[in-house]
Enzyme design. Structure first.
Site, short mmCIF file in Angstrom:
data_model
loop_
_atom_site.label_atom_id
_atom_site.label_comp_id
_atom_site.label_asym_id
_atom_site.label_seq_id
_atom_site.Cartn_x
_atom_site.Cartn_y
_atom_site.Cartn_z
N TYR A 86 -1.90 -1.33 10.64
CA TYR A 86 -1.85 -1.46 9.18
C TYR A 86 -0.51 -0.95 8.64
O TYR A 86 0.15 -1.60 7.83
CB TYR A 86 -3.02 -0.68 8.59
CG TYR A 86 -3.27 -0.86 7.12
CD1 TYR A 86 -4.10 -1.87 6.65
CD2 TYR A 86 -2.69 -0.01 6.19
CE1 TYR A 86 -4.35 -2.02 5.30
CE2 TYR A 86 -2.93 -0.15 4.83
CZ TYR A 86 -3.77 -1.16 4.39
OH TYR A 86 -4.00 -1.31 3.04
N SER A 114 0.87 -1.18 0.00
CA SER A 114 0.00 0.00 0.00
C SER A 114 0.90 1.22 0.00
O SER A 114 2.10 1.12 0.32
CB SER A 114 -0.83 -0.03 1.29
OG SER A 114 -1.43 1.22 1.54
#
Ligand code: NAD
Length: 267
Positions: free
Chosen positions: A162, A149
């Protein structure tokens, strides 16, 4: 300059035929994983679609059949790390994609969720790579694509688990690239900005609460604030990049991170 006749270099037309290859895609029941599973199957790969969501896998398998591809669903919760490692045996292509998100400030972040996020998004990819490598090394060819990401490269407030997991995945991917290179195995991260998937749709309400904003302002003011291209990226666009990384022409792309972020990391 290379030419089509350079020894060891495939001709300069991308060979998208993955016939004869077996690909394992995790988190295949939804979003990016589903798009990757369908795209790899459409390119001829036999796809092992892994997810804990049995209904989503059933829908995916039906879509795969409709499109004339081979998608084999495998219901598996990746927190079962031994099962995850066993599932990867024999795969030529591994797409580490499964993930989850929780948006909370650190002082309110539940430790058990932090542990689960790290397990699914970092430890399971390690175990899946560990399970896949013996076959890849034996045949001298393999492709590992890790769906990271922008948050593997940049942090955002309220996403401690995350961001930590994705930064860890970047390190794992680079290490796999170094170890895999002599065996014809590449390992690459793909780093999307915000993708139009259920994970992002679920996040909008959470972000609205965390930033004290109305939900309709979250997309423009929070999610797309740093993206030069002011739209979400589609799962199919991510899948196309993943497919390219599985081609013979991508043999030299390893140990790196390919951003599909609309210019976010250009800041
Ligand atoms: P999604 O929620 O649509 O799909 C994630 C899938 O992972 C689901 O099918 C879910 O069932 C599966 N999964 C979660 N935990 C699991 C477990 N324990 N065992 C097995 N399967 C499990 O999400 P998405 O947006 O498609 O995200 C896929 C990947 O892309 C994630 O790694 C995510 O971090 C990454 N990513 C997403 C975005 C985005 O904006 N959506 C951006 C960058 C990176």
């Amino acid at each position: 300059m290379t030419s089509p006749t350079t020894p060891g270099v495939p001709p300069p037309v991308v060979d998208l035929d993955l016939g004869g290859r077996t690909a394992l895609v995790t988190g295949a029941a939804s979003g990016i994983g589903r798009a990757c599973a369908l795209r790899l199957a459409a390119a001829g790969a036999k796809v092992r679609a892994v997810d804990r969501d049995a209904d989503g896998l059933e829908t995916l398998a039906a879509l795969g059949t409709e499109a004339g591809g081979a998608v084999e669903p495998q219901v598996l919760d990746l927190t079962d790390l031994d099962a995850a490692e066993a599932a990867a045996a024999g795969a030529d292509i591994l797409v580490n994609n499964a993930g989850l998100q929780l948006v909370r400030p650190i002082e309110a972040f539940p430790p058990d969720v932090f542990h689960t996020v790290l397990t699914v998004m970092l430890e399971a990819p390690f175990r899946l790579i560990r399970g896949a490598l013996p076959h890849m090394y034996a045949q001298g060819w393999g492709r590992i694509v890790n769906i990271s990401s922008v948050h593997g490269l940049r942090a955002s407030a309220f996403k401690s688990a995350y961001v930590a997991a994705k930064h860890g995945l970047e390190g794992l991917s680079k290490t796999a690239a170094l170890e895999g290179a002599p065996h014809g195995v590449t390992s690459v991260c793909v780093n999307p900005g915000y993708v139009r998937t259920p994970l992002v749709e679920r996040q909008i309400a959470d972000q609205a609460a965390a930033h004290s904003l109305p939900e309709d302002q979250v997309l423009a003011d929070v999610l797309l604030k740093d993206s030069a291209v002011k739209r979400l990226v589609e799962p199919e666009e991510v899948a196309e990049a993943v497919l390219y990384l599985c081609t013979p022409q991508a043999a030299f792309i390893t140990g790196t991170s390919i951003a599909l972020d609309g210019g976010w990391t250009a800041h």
